[in-house]
Each structure stands twice: as structure tokens, then as C-alpha cells.
Enzyme design. Structure first.
Site, PDB file in Angstrom:
ATOM      1  CG  ASP A   7      -1.747   1.223   1.366  1.00  7.47           C
ATOM      2  OD1 ASP A   7      -2.414   1.578   0.385  1.00  7.47           O
ATOM      3  OD2 ASP A   7      -1.740   1.842   2.447  1.00  7.47           O
ATOM      4  CG  ASP A   9      -1.664   7.804   0.421  1.00  5.61           C
ATOM      5  OD1 ASP A   9      -0.812   8.699   0.339  1.00  5.61           O
ATOM      6  OD2 ASP A   9      -2.460   7.530  -0.496  1.00  5.61           O
TER       7      ASP A   9
END
Length: 214
Positions: A7, A9
Site C-alpha cells: 500500500d 499512503d
């Protein structure tokens, strides 16, 4: 282990605080107020969800496409100054590359925002990149991780995902991947096929491989 999916953020980069700054500025422009509780409600979600929620909270009649442009332009401008990597992120990315394991960045952010982040992280650290622009359904739907697996030609069941949000964990689990969760704004509980750690500094290649063996 056939691949590792990251991922973006809150997991690889410390961008949640940048999102908060932009959300506060944009909400003020809409005539409303924004809090950490509002941000927590959206963590790991898509731009469409953010826009809809901000319009609902503010009661503004601003067009969704205009609000989306404000958010995107604000993030890209702020990220142009750089963004800090989370502790252990660079070391883990290097370790994955050194082992010759394919890696992908899988984010609910728009490609324009991901491109801005990648200037700091390094585009060459990933064999594939999947953004909100590349799928029809974002996290918590499994489509982003299934798309990454298809791009790399790997079996999702033989892949490990690193996530920081419940939405991301739900997407990875639904795709059949093993998960390492590093919770940011919201708590994540351990579960079968899921390891929860406080930081990426606690993650090594053997840690990831052990999840596949399990």
C-alpha cells in the site's frame, strides 16, 4: 512467496498528515470544519468516497468534479516538496528487490498523486503499479490486488500484502493474499493469515515467507 504488494499512503510514506492538511484547507473552502475523526472515517478509501463525504459533511453545493480537482491539485502541489518514507520502508523495499521478489504498489490514490509520491519513493522499486485509475472498484474491493497479481502473473494466494488500514486489509484478504498490517489511524486485529506489527522495521523477508508457509 511469489510477490509482495505494498500500500502507499500511511504504509510506505507518511502522507496521511499531508492528506489531513489538504482536507482541512479544502473543507474551510467549503465553509466547514474538518477533524481527525473525519479523516479516520476515510482512511484507505477512494477519492470518490472522500469527495462525497466532504460534500455531505459541509452541505456544500460545489460540484464533485471541482472538489476532486481541489483535492488532487492540493496533494500534488504539497507532495512536490517531497514526502517522508515510513520507518523501515526503504530497507524493506530494498530487501524485496535484493531477493528478486516481484513487488507492486497498490494504492487507492489517483495516479497523479501516486506519481508525485513515486518521485520520493522511486518508481524503479516496483514491477507494477495499480492506482484508482486502473480499476473500476477500489479497496475494500479485492480488484486492486487481483489486478496487481494479474499484471505480475502470480497467484494471489502466494502473495503477501502490506497495509495500514482496515479497508486495505479487507481488500487483500478478499483477494486471497496473506497480510502484514501496520495500523496507522485505525486499529487492526490479528487474524489467521494476518500479522499485525507496530512498524515496518519489524518486517523481514523471513517474516513475509513465514506467512505463506503458514
Amino acid at each position: 512467496m511469489e510477490a509482495v504488494f505494498f500500500d502507499m499512503d500511511g504504509l510506505l510514506v507518511d502522507s496521511e498528515k499531508v492528506w489531513l492538511e489538504i482536507e482541512i484547507e479544502v473543507m474551510a473552502r467549503l465553509g466547514g470544519e474538518w477533524t481527525l475523526d473525519h479523516q479516520a472515517h476515510l482512511v484507505g478509501g477512494s477519492m470518490e468516497r472522500t469527495v462525497a463525504y466532504m460534500l455531505a459533511v459541509s452541505g456544500s453545493s460545489v460540484a464533485p468534479e471541482d472538489l476532486r480537482e481541489w483535492m488532487t491539485d492540493g496533494m500534488v502541489t504539497r507532495l512536490a516538496d517531497g514526502v517522508a518514507l515510513m520507518p523501515g520502508a526503504s530497507e524493506l523495499l530494498d530487501a524485496v528487490r535484493e531477493e528478486g521478489i516481484p513487488g507492486a504498489l497498490v494504492t487507492s490514490s489517483l495516479r497523479e498523486i501516486a506519481d508525485a509520491v513515486l518521485k520520493a519513493v522511486g518508481r524503479d522499486r516496483f514491477d507494477a503499479i495499480v492506482t484508482a485509475d486502473d480499476v473500476t472498484r477500489t479497496k475494500p474491493d479485492p480488484e486492486p490486488y487481483l489486478t496487481a497479481a494479474e499484471l505480475l502473473g502470480v497467484d494471489p494466494v502466494r502473495c503477501v500484502v502490506l497495509e495500514d488500514s482496515p479497508n486495505g486489509v479487507a481488500a487483500a484478504t478478499a483477494a486471497g493474499c496473506a497480510v502484514v498490517a501496520v495500523p496507522s489511524l485505525l486499529p487492526i486485529d490479528p487474524a489467521p493469515g494476518r500479522l499485525v506489527v507496530p512498524s515496518l522495521t519489524d518486517v523481514t523477508i523471513p517474516t513475509l515467507r513465514a506467512l505463506i508457509r503458514a
